[in-house]
Design a protein around this motif. Structure first.
Motif, short mmCIF file in Angstrom:
data_model
loop_
_atom_site.label_atom_id
_atom_site.label_comp_id
_atom_site.label_asym_id
_atom_site.label_seq_id
_atom_site.Cartn_x
_atom_site.Cartn_y
_atom_site.Cartn_z
N GLY A 1 -105.42 -105.27 7.90
CA GLY A 1 -106.16 -104.14 8.46
C GLY A 1 -105.36 -102.88 8.66
O GLY A 1 -105.68 -102.09 9.55
N MET A 2 -104.30 -102.66 7.86
CA MET A 2 -103.55 -101.41 7.96
C MET A 2 -104.37 -100.30 7.34
O MET A 2 -104.54 -100.25 6.12
N ALA A 3 -104.91 -99.43 8.16
CA ALA A 3 -105.77 -98.35 7.67
C ALA A 3 -104.94 -97.13 7.30
O ALA A 3 -103.99 -96.77 8.00
N LYS A 4 -105.33 -96.48 6.21
CA LYS A 4 -104.61 -95.29 5.78
C LYS A 4 -104.72 -94.20 6.85
O LYS A 4 -105.78 -93.96 7.41
N GLY A 5 -103.58 -93.56 7.11
CA GLY A 5 -103.56 -92.48 8.08
C GLY A 5 -103.13 -92.91 9.47
O GLY A 5 -102.85 -92.06 10.32
N THR A 6 -103.05 -94.22 9.72
CA THR A 6 -102.60 -94.69 11.02
C THR A 6 -101.08 -94.57 11.12
O THR A 6 -100.39 -94.37 10.11
#
Length: 214
Positions: A47-52
């Motif tokens: 669940g590593m979301a782009k922009g975090t």
């Protein structure tokens, strides 16, 4: 289209236009390729979301600016990034790594610094210095990262601990060696002697292998 799934993790990447600016296209393409590699290998967690913040740290570690550092510096930076990504600003709150990096402002940076100082002045300062490096580079590549400002700039960090280091006394040194021998750790007593009597660094006393192969 049905998203691809690997080991229970959905691939969040979609077809993306790289634009007509060659430099921006190369940077953006490299970031997308790395994100795909993370999904394939499972690195960075589910669940590593782009922009975090956690994504930003992973992105920075793939930059030449990070890779040009010596192995120990890279290792220290990564440990601090992992610590920061898992850090909970307050009990029960989502860890810092799950926040959007472009939403981290000066107020958040100052509060984070205050919290980390409770654990130790030096680690807090070092962590903020690493964040400053990451956000500075991210702002330079804002088309990819979404970060346009550096909230960790101009914080007025303290570079040294208030009391500094204290020299070990011979009485403390003798007690340490005696205790080590009583506990069956003669090698630790020897290492202390090499450091204290021969002025050798810990690195040399223990014969640590140089990660750079030198």
């Amino acid at each position: 289209m049905i998203p691809a799934v690997r080991d229970g993790r959905r691939c969040a990447l979609t077809n993306t236009s790289l634009g007509t600016d060659l430099a921006a296209a190369i940077t953006k393409g490299e970031a997308l390729n790395q994100a795909l590699a993370y999904w394939r290998t499972g690195e960075g967690g589910i669940g590593m979301a782009k922009g975090t913040v956690e994504w930003l740290f992973a992105w920075y570690r793939e930059q030449e600016r990070f890779k040009k550092n010596v192995a120990k510096t890279r290792s220290d930076y990564k440990k601090l990034m992992d610590m920061l990504a898992a850090f909970e600003p307050k009990a029960g709150a989502a860890p810092l790594g799950k926040r959007m990096a472009n939403k981290v402002d000066a107020g958040v940076a100052d509060k984070l610094y205050r919290k980390l100082r409770e654990r130790g002045e030096r680690q807090a300062t070092y962590a903020m210095q690493v964040c400053r490096l990451v956000w500075t580079w991210a702002a330079r590549h804002h088309r990819v990262t979404g970060v346009k400002e550096n909230p960790f700039a101009g914080m007025g960090l303290k570079s040294t601990a208030a009391k500094g280091n204290r020299a070990t006394t011979r009485a403390e040194y003798d007690l340490y060696r005696a205790t080590a021998r009583d506990m069956g750790f003669q090698s630790m007593a020897t290492a202390a002697a090499l450091s204290f009597e021969c002025c050798q660094r810990v690195w040399d006393a223990f014969g640590f292998e140089d990660a750079e192969g030198e």
